[in-house]
Design a protein around this motif. Structure first.
Motif, PDB file in Angstrom:
ATOM      1  N   ASN A 198       0.799  -1.234   0.000  1.00 48.63           N
ATOM      2  CA  ASN A 198       0.000   0.000   0.000  1.00 48.63           C
ATOM      3  C   ASN A 198       0.826   1.277   0.000  1.00 48.63           C
ATOM      4  N   ARG A 199       2.089   1.205   0.440  1.00 43.83           N
ATOM      5  CA  ARG A 199       2.843   2.467   0.525  1.00 43.83           C
ATOM      6  C   ARG A 199       4.271   2.296   0.024  1.00 43.83           C
ATOM      7  N   THR A 200       4.657   3.201  -0.863  1.00 37.02           N
ATOM      8  CA  THR A 200       6.034   3.225  -1.358  1.00 37.02           C
ATOM      9  C   THR A 200       6.511   4.670  -1.348  1.00 37.02           C
ATOM     10  N   HIS A 201       7.756   4.882  -0.869  1.00 36.66           N
ATOM     11  CA  HIS A 201       8.286   6.247  -0.732  1.00 36.66           C
ATOM     12  C   HIS A 201       9.503   6.433  -1.628  1.00 36.66           C
ATOM     13  N   LEU A 202       9.853   7.713  -1.837  1.00 37.81           N
ATOM     14  CA  LEU A 202      10.991   8.011  -2.696  1.00 37.81           C
ATOM     15  C   LEU A 202      12.260   7.324  -2.192  1.00 37.81           C
ATOM     16  N   LYS A 203      12.425   7.282  -0.847  1.00 35.09           N
ATOM     17  CA  LYS A 203      13.682   6.704  -0.351  1.00 35.09           C
ATOM     18  C   LYS A 203      13.738   5.192  -0.583  1.00 35.09           C
ATOM     19  N   ASP A 204      12.575   4.531  -0.725  1.00 37.44           N
ATOM     20  CA  ASP A 204      12.596   3.104  -1.099  1.00 37.44           C
ATOM     21  C   ASP A 204      13.292   2.932  -2.447  1.00 37.44           C
ATOM     22  N   PHE A 205      13.002   3.853  -3.362  1.00 35.96           N
ATOM     23  CA  PHE A 205      13.621   3.789  -4.691  1.00 35.96           C
ATOM     24  C   PHE A 205      15.103   4.157  -4.616  1.00 35.96           C
ATOM     25  N   SER A 206      15.406   5.240  -3.889  1.00 34.97           N
ATOM     26  CA  SER A 206      16.801   5.676  -3.911  1.00 34.97           C
ATOM     27  C   SER A 206      17.698   4.643  -3.234  1.00 34.97           C
ATOM     28  N   GLU A 207      17.173   3.966  -2.204  1.00 36.65           N
ATOM     29  CA  GLU A 207      17.991   2.945  -1.530  1.00 36.65           C
ATOM     30  C   GLU A 207      18.181   1.696  -2.391  1.00 36.65           C
ATOM     31  N   ALA A 208      17.305   1.509  -3.362  1.00 33.76           N
ATOM     32  CA  ALA A 208      17.369   0.273  -4.158  1.00 33.76           C
ATOM     33  C   ALA A 208      18.211   0.406  -5.415  1.00 33.76           C
ATOM     34  N   THR A 209      18.591   1.643  -5.764  1.00 29.53           N
ATOM     35  CA  THR A 209      19.374   1.767  -7.008  1.00 29.53           C
ATOM     36  C   THR A 209      20.828   1.391  -6.744  1.00 29.53           C
ATOM     37  N   THR A 210      21.390   0.637  -7.673  1.00 30.77           N
ATOM     38  CA  THR A 210      22.769   0.157  -7.580  1.00 30.77           C
ATOM     39  C   THR A 210      23.408   0.355  -8.950  1.00 30.77           C
ATOM     40  N   PRO A 211      24.693   0.055  -9.093  1.00 35.28           N
ATOM     41  CA  PRO A 211      25.303   0.154 -10.439  1.00 35.28           C
ATOM     42  C   PRO A 211      24.635  -0.791 -11.447  1.00 35.28           C
ATOM     43  N   ARG A 212      23.886  -1.769 -10.972  1.00 31.65           N
ATOM     44  CA  ARG A 212      23.231  -2.702 -11.905  1.00 31.65           C
ATOM     45  C   ARG A 212      21.833  -2.247 -12.313  1.00 31.65           C
ATOM     46  N   THR A 213      21.371  -1.147 -11.748  1.00 35.41           N
ATOM     47  CA  THR A 213      20.017  -0.684 -12.068  1.00 35.41           C
ATOM     48  C   THR A 213      19.943  -0.162 -13.505  1.00 35.41           C
ATOM     49  N   ALA A 214      18.918  -0.616 -14.233  1.00 30.69           N
ATOM     50  CA  ALA A 214      18.742  -0.147 -15.614  1.00 30.69           C
ATOM     51  C   ALA A 214      17.733   0.987 -15.687  1.00 30.69           C
ATOM     52  N   MET A 215      16.714   0.960 -14.826  1.00 28.50           N
ATOM     53  CA  MET A 215      15.660   1.989 -14.911  1.00 28.50           C
ATOM     54  C   MET A 215      14.797   1.960 -13.654  1.00 28.50           C
ATOM     55  N   LEU A 216      14.119   3.067 -13.431  1.00 27.96           N
ATOM     56  CA  LEU A 216      13.033   3.092 -12.464  1.00 27.96           C
ATOM     57  C   LEU A 216      11.750   2.957 -13.284  1.00 27.96           C
ATOM     58  N   MET A 217      10.846   2.117 -12.793  1.00 31.90           N
ATOM     59  CA  MET A 217       9.657   1.867 -13.604  1.00 31.90           C
ATOM     60  C   MET A 217       8.390   2.043 -12.793  1.00 31.90           C
ATOM     61  N   LYS A 218       7.382   2.616 -13.433  1.00 34.16           N
ATOM     62  CA  LYS A 218       6.065   2.736 -12.816  1.00 34.16           C
ATOM     63  C   LYS A 218       5.069   2.009 -13.703  1.00 34.16           C
ATOM     64  N   ILE A 219       4.245   1.190 -13.057  1.00 38.63           N
ATOM     65  CA  ILE A 219       3.219   0.470 -13.811  1.00 38.63           C
ATOM     66  C   ILE A 219       1.864   0.965 -13.325  1.00 38.63           C
ATOM     67  N   HIS A 220       1.085   1.468 -14.257  1.00 44.58           N
ATOM     68  CA  HIS A 220      -0.191   2.078 -13.883  1.00 44.58           C
ATOM     69  C   HIS A 220      -1.151   1.001 -13.361  1.00 44.58           C
ATOM     70  N   ALA A 221      -1.749   1.263 -12.198  1.00 41.98           N
ATOM     71  CA  ALA A 221      -2.701   0.315 -11.601  1.00 41.98           C
ATOM     72  C   ALA A 221      -3.991   0.389 -12.397  1.00 41.98           C
ATOM     73  N   SER A 222      -4.034  -0.372 -13.511  1.00 39.23           N
ATOM     74  CA  SER A 222      -5.133  -0.144 -14.441  1.00 39.23           C
ATOM     75  C   SER A 222      -6.362  -0.979 -14.128  1.00 39.23           C
ATOM     76  N   ASN A 223      -6.207  -2.104 -13.433  1.00 41.51           N
ATOM     77  CA  ASN A 223      -7.401  -2.926 -13.240  1.00 41.51           C
ATOM     78  C   ASN A 223      -7.750  -3.157 -11.771  1.00 41.51           C
ATOM     79  N   TYR A 224      -7.216  -2.327 -10.899  1.00 42.94           N
ATOM     80  CA  TYR A 224      -7.575  -2.426  -9.488  1.00 42.94           C
ATOM     81  C   TYR A 224      -7.274  -1.071  -8.861  1.00 42.94           C
ATOM     82  N   ALA A 225      -7.754  -0.882  -7.652  1.00 44.16           N
ATOM     83  CA  ALA A 225      -7.475   0.367  -6.951  1.00 44.16           C
ATOM     84  C   ALA A 225      -7.015   0.025  -5.545  1.00 44.16           C
ATOM     85  N   ILE A 226      -6.006   0.726  -5.070  1.00 45.37           N
ATOM     86  CA  ILE A 226      -5.595   0.571  -3.679  1.00 45.37           C
ATOM     87  C   ILE A 226      -6.099   1.803  -2.947  1.00 45.37           C
TER      88      ILE A 226
END
Ligand SMILES: *Cc1c(COP(=O)(O)O)cnc(C)c1O
Length: 464
Positions: A198-226
């Motif tokens: 239910n919750r994701t923050h900017l620092k979750d993304f920044s802590e997860a990026t490494t030299p192996r990261t290719a991209m940050l990706m967002k997938i639109h919640a198209s068939n459900y709602a949180i």
């Protein structure tokens, strides 16, 4: 006397005038085969002690067989399910402009990959590149078979053997076999999940990026709602974080409309233009969801990323044909005149149809339906209904509509299943839905011009 000698011969049947006219209609090979099969079946049945059919009934069998063989498998139905963009019924119905363009492209050679000005080789993406850039604000665009292919191709191009960071709340499954984690794996990318459901923050993304990261990706919640205690990182913040790290920010938008749906009284659905303006470097979306066009996957974004994607040899395997491009070009052109879009783009026209129109249609068609159901133990009434947009677009929103509710008299609920099957068995099958003890027929997707055909079709209704 051997009763089998009473059976008409294949030759005698083939020279019967009724069979001769079947042959003229369906061809000698088909009818001869059906006659042989009918005679063989009759012989078999007679051996088992059943009475011999006469010539007339054998000919009727052949006629029914020929009609069945001549009926296309991919045939038009009446979509009265109440779901406008119904994936199993082919999603968006196309506007006449697109149908005409498809027919013209199918009939004649066309400049698919041919530059008329120079006489040299062209690029099929150029047919819609300019329109897509104009309508989304992107620098470049490319088109593949569907959005699943677009997501696969972008991952395989930009994230092969690398990591893709996605929020846990967005690891979606779209009806059938499209699951984000599976597509990632097949594309050769490694999924890195961050945050919670239910919750994701900017620092979750920044802590997860490494030299192996290719991209940050967002997938639109198209068939459900949180809903409730939720948080998603805004797109512009994700884009800024990605760019700080020298990474692309990619959005799988799913259903992508190119116009502001609120202007038509529909709920807001994010657009590729908004994504690009928020800093997305690449956006993928479907051609046949809210966009209202043919099945296709559209990728728009920076020149550099689109160029890399187009160089992937898999692009050739996933590209679209001339008929798709013809329809897509015609549909995209309609978006240049947004004022009249709801009259000209069939899917949008259906989505924005006011309830009173469906109710008036229901009043006009009620006698034909009552007549068809006359001898059955059911009641038919006109009821308000709620349509849905479908295909994973705006999953929680409902559109006020009108149509029929067929309810059994007493406790004979089996009759609804029989009626539902008989409606499917009509020359043009009618597809409704059974909900809460009633068979519902939502009239939103029945065009006024089709009402006469609908009523005539009902005359063939036969329910045992
Ligand atoms: C629908 C959808 C897809 C798949 O698109 P198709 O055109 O059906 O291949 C992928 N991602 C999202 C978010 C979707 O909504």
């Amino acid at each position: 006397m051997n009763p089998l000698s009473q059976l008409p011969s294949v030759d005698r049947l083939l020279s019967d005038p009724a069979v001769v006219s079947l042959t003229e209609l369906h061809g000698r090979a088909v009818v001869t085969q059906l006659v042989r099969a009918a005679v063989a079946d009759a012989r078999e049945a007679a051996r088992a002690g059943l009475p011999l059919p006469d010539a007339a009934s054998l000919i009727a069998t052949v006629g029914a067989g020929a009609t069945a063989l001549a009926t296309p498998k991919l045939r038009p139905v009446f979509n009265l399910t109440g779901t406008v963009l119904h994936t199993n019924l082919g999603r968006a119905p196309l506007p006449e402009e697109a149908i005409a363009a498809m027919a013209a492209a199918a009939r004649s050679p066309c400049a698919l990959e041919y530059d008329i000005e120079t006489g040299g080789r062209g690029d099929r993406d150029d047919i819609v590149n300019e329109l897509l850039c104009e309508l989304t604000g992107a620098e470049a665009a490319t088109v593949v078979n569907n959005n699943a292919a677009a997501v696969f191709l972008l991952l395989n191009t930009l994230a092969l053997k690398k990591e893709v960071v996605v929020s846990r709340g967005e690891l979606i499954e779209i009806g059938g076999a499209f699951r984000v984690p599976d597509i990632m794996k097949r594309a050769g990318a490694k999924l890195v999940e961050v945050g919670t459901t239910n919750r994701t923050h900017l620092k979750d993304f920044s802590e997860a990026t490494t030299p192996r990261t290719a991209m940050l990706m967002k997938i639109h919640a198209s068939n459900y709602a949180i809903q409730g205690f939720t948080h998603a990182v805004p797109e512009d913040e994700l884009a800024a974080l990605a760019h700080e790290q020298g990474l692309p920010f990619v959005i799988d938008l799913g259903s992508g409309t190119l116009t502001d749906l609120e202007r038509w009284g529909l709920p807001h659905e994010p657009t590729p233009r908004e994504n690009i303006a928020a800093g997305a470097d690449l956006v993928s979306f479907s051609g046949d969801k809210l966009l209202g066009g043919p099945q296709a996957g559209l990728l728009v974004g920076s020149k550099d990323l689109i160029a890399r994607i187009k160089k992937n040899p898999l692009k050739r395997a996933l590209r679209v044909g001339k008929i798709t491009l013809a329809a897509l070009e015609a549909v995209l052109r309609l978006y240049r005149d947004p004022d009249r879009l709801n009259e000209r783009l069939t899917a949008l026209q259906q989505l924005t149809r006011p309830e009173f129109q469906m109710q008036a249609a229901a009043e006009r068609l009620l006698p034909a339906l009552q007549n068809a159901l006359d001898s059955l133990p059911v009641n038919v009434e006109i009821v308000p209904l709620l349509s849905q947009i479908g295909s994973g677009s705006l999953p929680v929103d409902r559109l006020p509509s009108s149509g029929f509710a067929i309810r059994p008299q007493g406790k004979k609920s089996g009759v609804l299943n029989r009626i539902e099957a008989a409606l499917r068995g009509l020359p043009r099958p009618v597809i409704g839905r059974i909900d809460n003890g009633a068979l519902l027929l939502d009239l939103r997707c029945l065009a006024a011009a089709e009402e006469a055909e609908f009523a005539a079709n009902l005359a063939g209704f036969l329910c045992s």
